[in-house]
Design an enzyme around this catalytic site. Structure first.
Site, short mmCIF file in Angstrom:
data_model
loop_
_atom_site.label_atom_id
_atom_site.label_comp_id
_atom_site.label_asym_id
_atom_site.label_seq_id
_atom_site.Cartn_x
_atom_site.Cartn_y
_atom_site.Cartn_z
N LYS A 19 0.85 -1.19 0.00
CA LYS A 19 0.00 0.00 0.00
C LYS A 19 0.89 1.23 0.00
O LYS A 19 1.66 1.45 0.93
CB LYS A 19 -0.90 -0.03 1.23
CG LYS A 19 -1.77 1.21 1.35
CD LYS A 19 -2.74 1.08 2.49
CE LYS A 19 -3.55 2.35 2.66
NZ LYS A 19 -4.51 2.22 3.76
N ARG A 32 1.21 10.01 5.68
CA ARG A 32 1.38 8.62 6.12
C ARG A 32 2.66 8.02 5.58
O ARG A 32 2.81 6.80 5.51
CB ARG A 32 0.18 7.79 5.66
CG ARG A 32 -1.15 8.33 6.16
CD ARG A 32 -2.28 7.36 5.85
NE ARG A 32 -3.58 7.99 5.91
CZ ARG A 32 -4.20 8.35 7.03
NH1 ARG A 32 -3.63 8.13 8.19
NH2 ARG A 32 -5.38 8.92 6.98
N GLU A 73 7.29 -6.71 1.20
CA GLU A 73 6.05 -6.64 2.00
C GLU A 73 5.14 -7.84 1.70
O GLU A 73 4.56 -8.44 2.60
CB GLU A 73 5.29 -5.33 1.72
CG GLU A 73 5.99 -4.08 2.23
CD GLU A 73 5.84 -3.89 3.73
OE1 GLU A 73 5.23 -4.75 4.41
OE2 GLU A 73 6.34 -2.86 4.24
N LYS A 124 -2.14 -1.59 -3.89
CA LYS A 124 -3.01 -0.42 -3.84
C LYS A 124 -2.19 0.85 -3.92
O LYS A 124 -1.18 0.94 -3.21
CB LYS A 124 -3.76 -0.49 -2.51
CG LYS A 124 -4.61 0.69 -2.20
CD LYS A 124 -5.19 0.54 -0.83
CE LYS A 124 -5.92 1.83 -0.50
NZ LYS A 124 -6.47 1.83 0.83
N SER A 133 -10.19 5.65 -4.48
CA SER A 133 -11.15 6.74 -4.64
C SER A 133 -10.73 7.77 -5.68
O SER A 133 -11.55 8.20 -6.49
CB SER A 133 -11.36 7.40 -3.27
OG SER A 133 -10.13 7.85 -2.73
#
Ligand code: PBG
Length: 325
Positions: A197, A220, A236, A251, A277
């Site tokens: 992500k 973040r 990951e 993502k 989104s």
């Protein structure tokens, strides 16, 4: 035979031959529908930056899920929007928290015909807007956060979730959640890990959808991945597989097709991708302005995500494409 005699266009001559040789087939059953459920909402509240997507009441959420299920959607990803937030995100793991209520309601209405998934992260529930709890220096405390993720997993499992979907990018979260679930006897509850992500500007409209802002304007980047890097996505994914993920996810999707393609050959478990989104909002805005054919673009992008290697795709387009592709 000389190379000039090779005529690849023979395989494109009409729709019948194109269908016969098509390598990639997008289907409604590939799609997972994200759904927002807002505590104490009276009915569906439109999300301005995501046309066609709503913050639902429990009731309207169940109706929308039932409509989608009848059209062939099998997977539902629940995002809870609480009334109250605190530094520890305690509504995220409260037994009667909004996500837990939504899980139970959806299981009661659709039962085995729906795969009920829930986002497992604290950002919707913390007053500072980070995905975990903060230490004395204001940084996200990895291990203290993972402990709360385990509580959240148990709360979601108690409510009847089929797959928890940890999305906070804390180290060790998948293994810890697997142990916590197994320790409580939830051996049948699966984990869809948001493994790769990226810290992405494409999440902008989502933050409207769940009413999340990082207090003080932070970001973040301290836990989500750096979009300049590809190889750390492989690390990951490898870790999450080793820790017991049942499915992994990349993502965002469209700007990360190289990551999807690189991850795929390493896996013997399903690969999901999340068309997020901002990817949806940009297509809808350009369509509304008359610049592009939004439906055609959506199908082209989703097909490209599948062609790159995704087995499943989370997409806000699920709501309008279900049953039509
Ligand atoms: C974290 C989470 C986010 C999204 C899904 N889960 C937001 C974030 O990491 O900032 C974004 C999804 C989207 O943009 O559609 N709870």
């Amino acid at each position: 035979m000389s190379p000039q005699q090779r005529r690849p266009r023979r395989l494109r001559a009409n729709a019948a031959i194109r269908d016969l040789v098509a390598e990639t087939h997008l289907a409604t059953s590939d799609l997972i529908a994200p759904l927002f459920v807002k505590q104490d909402a009276d009915g569906p509240i439109p999300i301005v930056s995501l046309p066609g997507i709503f913050q639902h009441s429990i009731d309207s959420f169940c109706k929308e899920a039932e409509r989608l299920s009848a059209l062939g959607i099998r997977g539902f990803m629940i995002f809870g929007v609480p009334n109250e937030k605190d530094p520890f995100g305690s509504q995220g793991y409260a037994p009667d928290g909004i996500t837990q209520q939504a899980i139970a309601a959806l299981k009661a209405s659709l039962g085995e015909s729906a795969v009920v998934m829930a986002d497992l992260c604290l950002d919707e529930f913390t007053d500072h807007g980070h995905c975990g709890v903060l230490n004395s220096r204001g940084r996200v405390d990895n291990d203290a956060t993972v402990e709360l993720y385990c509580e959240m997993a148990i709360a979601q499992a108690n409510a009847g979730v089929d797959f928890v979907a940890p999305s906070g990018m804390m180290d060790g979260q998948v293994g810890a959640i697997r142990d916590a679930l197994d320790g409580q006897g939830f051996i049948d509850v699966g984990i869809l890990a948001y493994s790769a992500k990226y810290a992405s500007a494409f999440y902008g409209p989502f933050r409207d959808a769940v009413g999340v802002q990082i207090v003080g304007g932070g970001d973040r980047k301290g836990y989500q991945q750096d979009f300049r890097n590809a190889r750390e996505a492989l690390l990951e994914v490898d870790l999450d597989v080793a820790e017991g993920a049942d499915m992994v996810m990349v993502k965002p999707a469209s700007s990360y097709l190289d990551i999807i393609a690189a991850v795929k050959p390493r896996l013997t478990i399903p690969l999901a991708a999340y068309q997020v989104s901002g990817e949806y909002a940009m297509v809808k805005a350009a369509d509304a302005a008359g610049y592009v054919d939004g439906r055609a673009i959506a199908i082209e992008q989703l097909t490209a995500i599948k062609r790159a290697g995704a087995d499943l795709i989370l997409s806000y387009f699920s709501h309008e494409l279900a049953g039509t592709i």
